[in-house]
Scaffold this motif. Structure first.
Motif, mmCIF file in Angstrom:
data_model
loop_
_atom_site.group_PDB
_atom_site.id
_atom_site.type_symbol
_atom_site.label_atom_id
_atom_site.label_comp_id
_atom_site.label_asym_id
_atom_site.label_seq_id
_atom_site.Cartn_x
_atom_site.Cartn_y
_atom_site.Cartn_z
ATOM 1 N N ALA A 31 0.892 -1.294 0.275
ATOM 2 C CA ALA A 31 -0.522 0.226 0.235
ATOM 3 C C ALA A 31 0.540 1.015 -0.705
ATOM 4 O O ALA A 31 1.726 1.529 0.997
ATOM 5 C CB ALA A 31 -1.235 0.131 0.941
ATOM 6 N N LYS A 32 0.372 2.675 -0.461
ATOM 7 C CA LYS A 32 1.128 3.716 -0.664
ATOM 8 C C LYS A 32 1.656 4.090 0.519
ATOM 9 O O LYS A 32 0.767 4.300 1.773
ATOM 10 C CB LYS A 32 0.341 4.530 -1.001
ATOM 11 C CG LYS A 32 0.855 5.802 -1.330
ATOM 12 C CD LYS A 32 1.675 5.807 -2.864
ATOM 13 C CE LYS A 32 2.405 7.141 -3.392
ATOM 14 N NZ LYS A 32 2.596 7.297 -4.361
ATOM 15 N N GLY A 33 2.777 4.346 1.532
ATOM 16 C CA GLY A 33 3.544 4.849 2.605
ATOM 17 C C GLY A 33 3.621 3.216 2.835
ATOM 18 O O GLY A 33 5.234 3.400 4.114
ATOM 19 N N ASN A 34 3.784 2.088 2.118
ATOM 20 C CA ASN A 34 3.821 0.925 2.659
ATOM 21 C C ASN A 34 4.408 0.938 4.783
ATOM 22 O O ASN A 34 5.718 0.808 5.057
ATOM 23 C CB ASN A 34 6.187 0.517 2.389
ATOM 24 C CG ASN A 34 6.253 -0.658 2.720
ATOM 25 O OD1 ASN A 34 5.802 -1.562 2.892
ATOM 26 N ND2 ASN A 34 7.576 -0.859 2.560
ATOM 27 N N PRO A 35 3.121 1.133 4.686
ATOM 28 C CA PRO A 35 2.700 0.817 6.280
ATOM 29 C C PRO A 35 3.486 0.130 7.606
ATOM 30 O O PRO A 35 4.250 0.356 8.498
ATOM 31 C CB PRO A 35 1.286 1.162 6.750
ATOM 32 C CG PRO A 35 0.548 0.282 5.276
ATOM 33 C CD PRO A 35 1.906 0.786 4.027
ATOM 34 N N ILE A 58 -5.232 -6.234 -1.362
ATOM 35 C CA ILE A 58 -4.073 -4.999 -0.750
ATOM 36 C C ILE A 58 -4.509 -3.653 -1.158
ATOM 37 O O ILE A 58 -5.567 -2.292 -0.013
ATOM 38 C CB ILE A 58 -2.771 -4.766 -1.921
ATOM 39 C CG1 ILE A 58 -1.921 -5.874 -1.543
ATOM 40 C CG2 ILE A 58 -1.816 -3.747 -1.333
ATOM 41 C CD1 ILE A 58 -0.163 -5.918 -1.864
ATOM 42 N N LEU A 59 -5.676 -3.164 -1.875
ATOM 43 C CA LEU A 59 -6.285 -1.823 -2.309
ATOM 44 C C LEU A 59 -7.417 -2.055 -1.118
ATOM 45 O O LEU A 59 -7.854 -0.696 -0.751
ATOM 46 C CB LEU A 59 -7.159 -2.166 -3.737
ATOM 47 C CG LEU A 59 -5.937 -1.839 -4.222
ATOM 48 C CD1 LEU A 59 -6.755 -1.705 -6.153
ATOM 49 C CD2 LEU A 59 -5.370 -0.662 -4.730
ATOM 50 N N SER A 60 -7.841 -2.965 -1.132
ATOM 51 C CA SER A 60 -9.190 -2.783 -0.050
ATOM 52 C C SER A 60 -8.485 -3.274 1.659
ATOM 53 O O SER A 60 -9.687 -3.233 2.353
ATOM 54 C CB SER A 60 -9.937 -4.582 -0.310
ATOM 55 O OG SER A 60 -9.329 -5.619 -0.046
ATOM 56 N N GLY A 61 -7.367 -3.860 1.592
ATOM 57 C CA GLY A 61 -6.601 -3.407 2.908
ATOM 58 C C GLY A 61 -6.893 -4.933 3.530
ATOM 59 O O GLY A 61 -6.505 -5.250 4.561
ATOM 60 N N ARG A 62 -6.748 -5.775 2.390
ATOM 61 C CA ARG A 62 -6.993 -7.149 2.996
ATOM 62 C C ARG A 62 -5.992 -7.825 3.945
ATOM 63 O O ARG A 62 -5.261 -8.902 4.268
ATOM 64 C CB ARG A 62 -8.098 -8.488 2.270
ATOM 65 C CG ARG A 62 -9.097 -7.978 2.392
ATOM 66 C CD ARG A 62 -10.376 -8.855 1.585
ATOM 67 N NE ARG A 62 -9.971 -9.200 0.244
ATOM 68 C CZ ARG A 62 -10.029 -8.694 -1.140
ATOM 69 N NH1 ARG A 62 -11.331 -7.927 -0.801
ATOM 70 N NH2 ARG A 62 -9.714 -9.513 -1.696
ATOM 71 N N LYS A 101 1.684 1.093 -11.875
ATOM 72 C CA LYS A 101 1.151 2.584 -12.717
ATOM 73 C C LYS A 101 -0.376 2.610 -12.433
ATOM 74 O O LYS A 101 -1.079 3.912 -13.227
ATOM 75 C CB LYS A 101 1.454 1.825 -14.210
ATOM 76 C CG LYS A 101 1.577 2.897 -15.167
ATOM 77 C CD LYS A 101 1.767 2.318 -16.459
ATOM 78 C CE LYS A 101 1.671 3.135 -17.849
ATOM 79 N NZ LYS A 101 1.997 2.866 -18.529
ATOM 80 N N ALA A 102 -1.736 1.079 -12.719
ATOM 81 C CA ALA A 102 -2.900 1.784 -12.123
ATOM 82 C C ALA A 102 -3.376 2.619 -10.945
ATOM 83 O O ALA A 102 -4.697 3.202 -11.150
ATOM 84 C CB ALA A 102 -2.925 0.279 -12.007
ATOM 85 N N TYR A 103 -2.556 1.876 -10.009
ATOM 86 C CA TYR A 103 -2.945 2.834 -8.742
ATOM 87 C C TYR A 103 -2.010 3.242 -8.142
ATOM 88 O O TYR A 103 -1.588 3.501 -7.244
ATOM 89 C CB TYR A 103 -3.782 1.627 -7.623
ATOM 90 C CG TYR A 103 -4.628 1.137 -8.730
ATOM 91 C CD1 TYR A 103 -5.861 1.685 -8.676
ATOM 92 C CD2 TYR A 103 -4.386 -0.114 -9.476
ATOM 93 C CE1 TYR A 103 -7.050 0.479 -8.964
ATOM 94 C CE2 TYR A 103 -5.382 -1.067 -9.138
ATOM 95 C CZ TYR A 103 -6.927 -0.870 -9.631
ATOM 96 O OH TYR A 103 -8.031 -1.173 -10.148
ATOM 97 N N PRO A 104 -1.598 4.757 -8.306
ATOM 98 C CA PRO A 104 -0.253 5.057 -8.339
ATOM 99 C C PRO A 104 -0.595 6.022 -6.718
ATOM 100 O O PRO A 104 0.787 6.086 -6.255
ATOM 101 C CB PRO A 104 0.158 6.205 -9.594
ATOM 102 C CG PRO A 104 -1.266 6.643 -9.701
ATOM 103 C CD PRO A 104 -2.241 5.041 -10.064
ATOM 104 N N ASP A 105 -1.944 6.132 -6.588
ATOM 105 C CA ASP A 105 -2.269 7.191 -5.259
ATOM 106 C C ASP A 105 -1.945 6.109 -4.192
ATOM 107 O O ASP A 105 -2.914 6.735 -2.873
ATOM 108 C CB ASP A 105 -2.994 7.894 -5.171
ATOM 109 C CG ASP A 105 -3.037 9.257 -6.266
ATOM 110 O OD1 ASP A 105 -1.885 9.522 -6.462
ATOM 111 O OD2 ASP A 105 -3.886 9.584 -7.209
ATOM 112 N N LYS A 106 -2.029 4.629 -4.539
ATOM 113 C CA LYS A 106 -2.883 3.751 -3.794
ATOM 114 C C LYS A 106 -1.533 2.399 -3.319
ATOM 115 O O LYS A 106 -1.835 2.318 -1.985
ATOM 116 C CB LYS A 106 -4.182 3.094 -3.734
ATOM 117 C CG LYS A 106 -5.366 4.032 -4.220
ATOM 118 C CD LYS A 106 -6.627 3.338 -3.974
ATOM 119 C CE LYS A 106 -7.688 3.986 -4.294
ATOM 120 N NZ LYS A 106 -9.288 3.454 -4.472
ATOM 121 N N LEU A 107 -1.217 2.299 -4.021
ATOM 122 C CA LEU A 107 0.191 1.237 -4.487
ATOM 123 C C LEU A 107 1.132 2.185 -4.566
ATOM 124 O O LEU A 107 1.404 2.677 -5.647
ATOM 125 C CB LEU A 107 -0.176 0.163 -5.692
ATOM 126 C CG LEU A 107 -1.574 -0.278 -5.518
ATOM 127 C CD1 LEU A 107 -1.557 -1.273 -6.381
ATOM 128 C CD2 LEU A 107 -1.784 -1.261 -3.836
#
Length: 297
Positions: A147-151, A208-212, A228-234
């Motif tokens: 996920a973005k930011g690699n929490p 990953i997008l759904s947080g599972r 590339k498809a989800y630059p703000d989320k991944l």
């Protein structure tokens, strides 16, 4: 002339091919009439049983860049593996149709005689070679999708995965690599990684997008495509090199066919066609590998 046709003309010595840019109609391959160059003509003479045949390629069409459903025509498949398979067939004189299956069913479909070949971004391993002979054509580079930011601070297939949830495809080599971390995590007093299994890349990415899930480790090109498809989320946390190669799987009991496919692949690499196709599908040039066999011990 299409890009694919121009690329193939370098190999087959023709100015035009009746082949659409990267794709073959499901169940009804498009006709490709081409004068093979001297090397391919010699291979067709050496392996005459293949000429004029229509063979079945089992694929898992959910890996953009390699094999996926054509968004402009759901009856066709497109990707690097599709183009490469067609080039091999054209060199040896056979055509391909496609049988879409889950990744876990690729080799069992081949073993059951429901497919003649598997060209579907499958990693060639000694374990898988118990089910099929492999001819390699690409080196393996994996990306670590997070996920973005690699929490969770994941930075590879290492202790950073302790306590993380990894989404993976059923049957992928990454699964046992992650499972092998369990003992190390326990020894370090950390929770073991959890693995969620899915049937295709899209579902892993969605996890990953759904947080599972916290991460998805797979071919770096697939990971880059997801970012590339989800630059703000991944994002891609890192890339890792795995000790494997991508291979073409063929039946273990058909040595003549295996030898023919390997010989055609060698010729395709000599012409530079594989490199051109890799460029077309945005695969790194350094991923190209000289063909070798991966067989069971």
């Amino acid at each position: 002339m299409s890009v694919a046709a121009r690329l193939r003309s370098a190999l087959f010595g023709v100015l035009g091919l009746a082949v659409a840019a990267g794709g073959m109609t499901v169940g009804l391959p498009q006709k490709a009439e081409a004068a093979a160059p001297e090397a391919c003509a010699a291979l067709q003479a050496k392996y005459p049983a293949l000429k004029g045949k229509t063979l079945v390629n089992a694929i898992n069409p959910h890996t953009p860049g390699y094999e996926t459903i054509d968004p402009n025509d759901p009856t066709k498949y497109i990707g690097f593996d599709i183009d490469l398979g067609e080039a091999i067939g054209e060199c040896l004189g056979f055509k391909l149709t496609y049988k879409p299956v889950t990744f876990a069913a690729l080799l069992t479909t081949l073993q059951a005689g429901q497919a003649d070949i598997v060209i579907s971004d499958i990693y060639a391993t000694k374990e898988r070679a118990k089910a099929a002979d492999f001819i390699t054509y690409l080196k393996v580079f994996d990306g670590v999708l997070v996920a973005k930011g690699n929490p969770k601070g994941i930075n590879g297939i290492n202790l950073s995965l302790c306590g993380a949830v990894a989404a993976e495809n059923t049957g992928y080599v990454e699964v046992p690599l992650i499972q092998a971390l369990e003992a190390e995590c326990k020894a370090a007093g950390k929770p073991v990684p959890e693995i969620q299994l899915y049937d295709n890349n899209a579902n892993c990415i969605q996890a990953i997008l759904s947080g599972r899930a916290d991460t998805y480790i797979n071919d770096v090109n697939t990971v880059d495509g997801a970012v590339k498809a989800y630059p703000d989320k991944l994002e891609k946390a890192t890339a890792v090199t795995l000790p494997y190669s991508v291979g073409i799987a063929v039946p273990r009991n058909n040595l003549e066919f295996r030898d023919a496919v390997m010989a055609a692949l060698v010729e395709i690499q000599k012409t530079g066609l594989q490199a051109e196709l890799m460029k077309k599908w945005n695969l790194p040039a350094e991923q190209l590998e000289t063909p070798k066999l991966v067989l069971a011990d």
